[in-house]
Scaffold this motif. Structure first.
Motif, mmCIF file in Angstrom:
data_model
loop_
_atom_site.group_PDB
_atom_site.id
_atom_site.type_symbol
_atom_site.label_atom_id
_atom_site.label_comp_id
_atom_site.label_asym_id
_atom_site.label_seq_id
_atom_site.Cartn_x
_atom_site.Cartn_y
_atom_site.Cartn_z
ATOM 1 N N GLU A 167 -7.983 -4.766 1.084
ATOM 2 C CA GLU A 167 -8.095 -3.743 2.122
ATOM 3 C C GLU A 167 -9.058 -4.176 3.223
ATOM 4 O O GLU A 167 -8.765 -4.029 4.415
ATOM 5 C CB GLU A 167 -8.544 -2.414 1.511
ATOM 6 N N PHE A 210 0.825 -1.201 0.000
ATOM 7 C CA PHE A 210 0.000 0.000 0.000
ATOM 8 C C PHE A 210 0.865 1.259 0.000
ATOM 9 O O PHE A 210 1.986 1.243 0.489
ATOM 10 C CB PHE A 210 -0.894 0.018 1.246
ATOM 11 N N LYS A 266 -2.483 5.131 2.053
ATOM 12 C CA LYS A 266 -3.427 4.031 2.214
ATOM 13 C C LYS A 266 -3.108 3.258 3.497
ATOM 14 O O LYS A 266 -4.010 2.850 4.226
ATOM 15 C CB LYS A 266 -3.399 3.106 0.998
#
Length: 137
Positions: free
Chosen positions: A113, A5, A9
């Motif tokens: 995620e 990421f 993020k």
């Protein structure tokens, strides 16, 4: 360490972990179990794991636990060392480590995620010792 990421993020996912852990500590948290969900498992995260993986959370966490064993459960692993020293984990390290493992397991995009956050919250909530004893075999 490979970062899956972006720093932004990672910070966002880390904040989500903190929010969800806080929700679990704040009344009126209701630990209502899902059918076949082990005691102590957070319901919201169990539902997310099941929706994304199409597997029962306990079954998926066994797979994940075996993949995470060297970092999380074994002496000298980054996350294991953090837990032993501080009794807690650095969310950003968890996001990075768990993200790599989940990519290796075939997850990407939004599913990745969601799983990173749900698994991190579950592991921290039930505790590394309990997780490693039950899910890394």
């Amino acid at each position: 360490m490979t970062n899956i990421f972006t720093p932004e993020k990672t910070a966002e996912l880390s904040a989500q972990i903190d929010r969800q852990l806080q929700e679990l500590k704040t009344p009126p948290y209701s630990p209502t179990k899902l059918p076949e969900t082990p005691p102590g498992f957070p319901v919201k995260q169990s539902q997310a794991i099941e929706e994304v993986t199409k597997e029962k959370p306990e079954r998926f966490l066994h797979k994940f636990g075996r993949a995470a064993k060297s970092d999380l459960c074994e002496e000298g692993g980054l996350l294991n060392s953090q837990w032993k020293k501080w009794g807690d984990l650095n969310n950003q390290d968890v996001v990075d480590k768990f993200g790599v493992l989940l990519v290796m397991m075939g997850f990407s995009g939004a599913a990745l995620e969601i799983l990173v956050v749900a698994i991190a919250v579950t592991v921290i909530h039930i505790g590394i010792k309990a997780f490693c004893e039950d899910y890394s075999q």
